[in-house]
Motif scaffolding. Structure first.
Motif, PDB file in Angstrom:
ATOM      1  N   PRO A 108       0.808  -1.227   0.000  1.00  0.00           N
ATOM      2  CA  PRO A 108       0.000   0.000   0.000  1.00  0.00           C
ATOM      3  C   PRO A 108       0.835   1.269   0.000  1.00  0.00           C
ATOM      4  N   VAL A 109       0.182   2.355  -0.362  1.00  0.00           N
ATOM      5  CA  VAL A 109       0.788   3.686  -0.310  1.00  0.00           C
ATOM      6  C   VAL A 109      -0.112   4.584   0.526  1.00  0.00           C
ATOM      7  N   ALA A 110       0.456   5.659   1.031  1.00  0.00           N
ATOM      8  CA  ALA A 110      -0.315   6.614   1.832  1.00  0.00           C
ATOM      9  C   ALA A 110       0.270   8.001   1.652  1.00  0.00           C
ATOM     10  N   THR A 111      -0.598   8.997   1.617  1.00  0.00           N
ATOM     11  CA  THR A 111      -0.155  10.389   1.619  1.00  0.00           C
ATOM     12  C   THR A 111      -0.570  10.992   2.950  1.00  0.00           C
ATOM     13  N   VAL A 112       0.395  11.497   3.699  1.00  0.00           N
ATOM     14  CA  VAL A 112       0.128  11.939   5.067  1.00  0.00           C
ATOM     15  C   VAL A 112       0.687  13.336   5.314  1.00  0.00           C
ATOM     16  N   HIS A 113       0.028  14.037   6.204  1.00  0.00           N
ATOM     17  CA  HIS A 113       0.537  15.304   6.732  1.00  0.00           C
ATOM     18  C   HIS A 113       0.858  15.014   8.191  1.00  0.00           C
ATOM     19  N   ALA A 114       2.109  14.672   8.462  1.00  0.00           N
ATOM     20  CA  ALA A 114       2.469  14.139   9.779  1.00  0.00           C
ATOM     21  C   ALA A 114       3.943  14.401  10.076  1.00  0.00           C
ATOM     22  N   PHE A 115       4.388  13.849  11.204  1.00  0.00           N
ATOM     23  CA  PHE A 115       5.798  13.856  11.614  1.00  0.00           C
ATOM     24  C   PHE A 115       6.342  15.268  11.887  1.00  0.00           C
ATOM     25  N   GLY A 116       5.439  16.227  12.104  1.00  0.00           N
ATOM     26  CA  GLY A 116       5.858  17.595  12.366  1.00  0.00           C
ATOM     27  C   GLY A 116       6.345  18.336  11.138  1.00  0.00           C
ATOM     28  N   LEU A 117       6.107  17.777   9.958  1.00  0.00           N
ATOM     29  CA  LEU A 117       6.565  18.408   8.728  1.00  0.00           C
ATOM     30  C   LEU A 117       5.488  19.361   8.198  1.00  0.00           C
ATOM     31  N   PRO A 118       5.871  20.475   7.612  1.00  0.00           N
ATOM     32  CA  PRO A 118       4.889  21.457   7.139  1.00  0.00           C
ATOM     33  C   PRO A 118       4.365  21.157   5.738  1.00  0.00           C
ATOM     34  N   TYR A 119       4.565  19.948   5.258  1.00  0.00           N
ATOM     35  CA  TYR A 119       4.124  19.562   3.911  1.00  0.00           C
ATOM     36  C   TYR A 119       3.708  18.097   3.944  1.00  0.00           C
ATOM     37  N   LYS A 120       2.979  17.681   2.926  1.00  0.00           N
ATOM     38  CA  LYS A 120       2.545  16.297   2.827  1.00  0.00           C
ATOM     39  C   LYS A 120       3.667  15.420   2.276  1.00  0.00           C
ATOM     40  N   VAL A 121       3.646  14.159   2.680  1.00  0.00           N
ATOM     41  CA  VAL A 121       4.645  13.192   2.222  1.00  0.00           C
ATOM     42  C   VAL A 121       3.923  11.947   1.714  1.00  0.00           C
ATOM     43  N   GLU A 122       4.319  11.478   0.552  1.00  0.00           N
ATOM     44  CA  GLU A 122       3.815  10.208   0.039  1.00  0.00           C
ATOM     45  C   GLU A 122       4.716   9.084   0.545  1.00  0.00           C
ATOM     46  N   LEU A 123       4.104   8.012   1.022  1.00  0.00           N
ATOM     47  CA  LEU A 123       4.846   6.877   1.556  1.00  0.00           C
ATOM     48  C   LEU A 123       4.496   5.608   0.783  1.00  0.00           C
ATOM     49  N   LYS A 124       5.491   4.796   0.525  1.00  0.00           N
ATOM     50  CA  LYS A 124       5.279   3.445  -0.009  1.00  0.00           C
ATOM     51  C   LYS A 124       5.652   2.487   1.109  1.00  0.00           C
ATOM     52  N   LEU A 125       4.679   1.687   1.567  1.00  0.00           N
ATOM     53  CA  LEU A 125       4.859   0.848   2.755  1.00  0.00           C
ATOM     54  C   LEU A 125       5.370  -0.538   2.362  1.00  0.00           C
ATOM     55  N   GLU A 126       6.593  -0.554   1.848  1.00  0.00           N
ATOM     56  CA  GLU A 126       7.161  -1.798   1.332  1.00  0.00           C
ATOM     57  C   GLU A 126       7.620  -2.733   2.444  1.00  0.00           C
ATOM     58  N   HIS A 127       7.624  -2.256   3.675  1.00  0.00           N
ATOM     59  CA  HIS A 127       7.931  -3.147   4.798  1.00  0.00           C
ATOM     60  C   HIS A 127       6.820  -4.170   5.020  1.00  0.00           C
ATOM     61  N   LEU A 128       5.687  -3.994   4.326  1.00  0.00           N
ATOM     62  CA  LEU A 128       4.591  -4.957   4.405  1.00  0.00           C
ATOM     63  C   LEU A 128       4.691  -6.046   3.337  1.00  0.00           C
ATOM     64  N   GLN A 129       5.804  -6.047   2.608  1.00  0.00           N
ATOM     65  CA  GLN A 129       6.070  -7.081   1.616  1.00  0.00           C
ATOM     66  C   GLN A 129       6.348  -8.418   2.310  1.00  0.00           C
ATOM     67  N   HIS A 130       6.267  -9.538   1.585  1.00  0.00           N
ATOM     68  CA  HIS A 130       6.626 -10.846   2.137  1.00  0.00           C
ATOM     69  C   HIS A 130       8.002 -10.768   2.802  1.00  0.00           C
ATOM     70  N   ILE A 181      12.765  14.437   8.629  1.00  0.00           N
ATOM     71  CA  ILE A 181      12.501  14.847  10.005  1.00  0.00           C
ATOM     72  C   ILE A 181      13.676  15.633  10.587  1.00  0.00           C
ATOM     73  N   SER A 182      14.890  15.248  10.223  1.00  0.00           N
ATOM     74  CA  SER A 182      16.091  15.907  10.752  1.00  0.00           C
ATOM     75  C   SER A 182      16.534  17.095   9.909  1.00  0.00           C
ATOM     76  N   SER A 183      15.856  17.331   8.790  1.00  0.00           N
ATOM     77  CA  SER A 183      16.216  18.388   7.837  1.00  0.00           C
ATOM     78  C   SER A 183      17.559  18.158   7.155  1.00  0.00           C
ATOM     79  N   SER A 184      18.033  16.921   7.165  1.00  0.00           N
ATOM     80  CA  SER A 184      19.220  16.604   6.364  1.00  0.00           C
ATOM     81  C   SER A 184      18.920  16.822   4.889  1.00  0.00           C
ATOM     82  N   TYR A 185      17.650  16.568   4.527  1.00  0.00           N
ATOM     83  CA  TYR A 185      17.186  16.964   3.199  1.00  0.00           C
ATOM     84  C   TYR A 185      16.040  17.943   3.382  1.00  0.00           C
ATOM     85  N   GLN A 186      16.171  19.117   2.785  1.00  0.00           N
ATOM     86  CA  GLN A 186      15.147  20.144   2.900  1.00  0.00           C
ATOM     87  C   GLN A 186      14.541  20.409   1.519  1.00  0.00           C
TER      88      GLN A 186
END
Length: 307
Positions: A22-44, A279-284
């Motif tokens: 699955p994928v999800a678009t969230v406004h979370a983690f204290g970030l001022p913008y939305k982030v698209e996530l690919k939940l590949e940890h749910l793979q076999h 989250i750490s702003s290593s990439y802005q």
């Protein structure tokens, strides 16, 4: 190599055997913008690695001697799972640093598990020796065309699910996953490589202008702890001139906690590394830049539900 064609073929090959995660678009983690996530940890077996394992086994003739692989844990579990599903015996070499959770996962998949002292490089040397001795098929964790094409199906799948981002952040160990993503995208989207400060084979290679051995340690070392970046990944990264950023262990742990607290997703340190860069702003991100993060692994240690 025509990577687009290879990955398209891999998609058709592995589709009956993998999960469409699955994928999800969230406004979370204290970030001022939305982030698209690919939940590949749910793979076999809890990571993207099943894609490359199935693609390799389904595109080559497996010898009677079976399979052999060296792994920090996730790749070994994927090879063991794919082998069991397709009827092939597998011997898996892992370093002690793989940890009890991943070792237990592989043991539960009926593979012939061999735990080797030291780091991943020691396990790889043992796997190569077994390959020479027996004729077993070696399935490399990241630096083989079949593996890279299989991992590329993750990004290809994500685009069919409506990925909108301009930029995709991906954690890097040996480079199989990000190589597949870069190969599929071909520069159509920006790809950012995220590595821990304490194991950063791609970042070091980009500075040196060639792959070289690096020291490996830290909370994500059992998944991202390749001593040397794969040649395939390095070559594509050089061609596309991708950006690399580093994150601290503290930032990775913060991202793990944020994924659990805000999304109830349990992920291993490697799985949280790419998010840690935001989250750490290593990439802005630039203004109005749309960003996405690939959550790549969920084999957390210790396993909170293991008896």
């Amino acid at each position: 190599m025509d990577w687009q064609a290879e990955i398209t073929s891999a998609q058709a090959r592995v589709a009956p055997h993998i999960r469409r995660t699955p994928v999800a678009t969230v406004h979370a983690f204290g970030l001022p913008y939305k982030v698209e996530l690919k939940l590949e940890h749910l793979q076999h077996t809890g990571s993207f690695k099943a894609r490359g394992a199935f693609n390799t086994l389904l595109s080559q003739k497996v010898p009677q001697a079976g399979l052999v692989a060296a792994s920090g844990g996730n790749h070994g579990a994927a090879v063991a799972y794919a082998g069991s599903q397709l009827g092939h015996k597998a011997r898996i070499y892992v370093p002690e640093m793989a940890g009890p959770a991943k070792i237990s996962l592989i043991e539960g998949l009926s593979a012939d598990l061999q735990v080797v002292k030291g780091a991943y490089a020691n396990a790889l040397n043992a796997a190569k020796a077994y390959e020479v001795e027996t004729g077993a098929m070696q399935i490399h964790a990241y630096d083989a065309p079949g593996t890279v094409a299989g991992q590329g199906t993750c990004m290809a799948e994500w685009e069919t699910q409506g990925l909108e981002a301009d930029t995709v952040l991906i954690a890097v160990g040996g480079g199989g996953l990000i190589a597949g993503a870069m190969a599929w995208l071909g520069g159509r989207r920006k790809v950012v490589a995220v590595e821990p400060e304490t194991c950063n084979a791609l970042h070091a290679a980009r500075i040196a202008g060639k792959p070289l051995d690096v020291d490996v340690s830290g909370v994500a070392a059992n998944a991202l702890g390749a001593r040397r970046i794969g040649d395939i990944c390095f070559d594509i990264a050089k061609q596309q001139n991708i950006e690399t950023v580093l994150v601290s262990d503290k930032a990775i742990s913060r991202a793990q906690h944020a994924l659990w607290k805000e999304m109830r997703q349990l992920v291993e340190p490697a799985g949280a590394a790419a998010l840690a860069a935001l989250i750490s702003s290593s990439y802005q991100p630039a203004e109005n830049e749309r960003v996405a993060v690939l959550i790549c692994g969920g084999n957390i240690a210790p396993d909170p539900f293991q008896a």
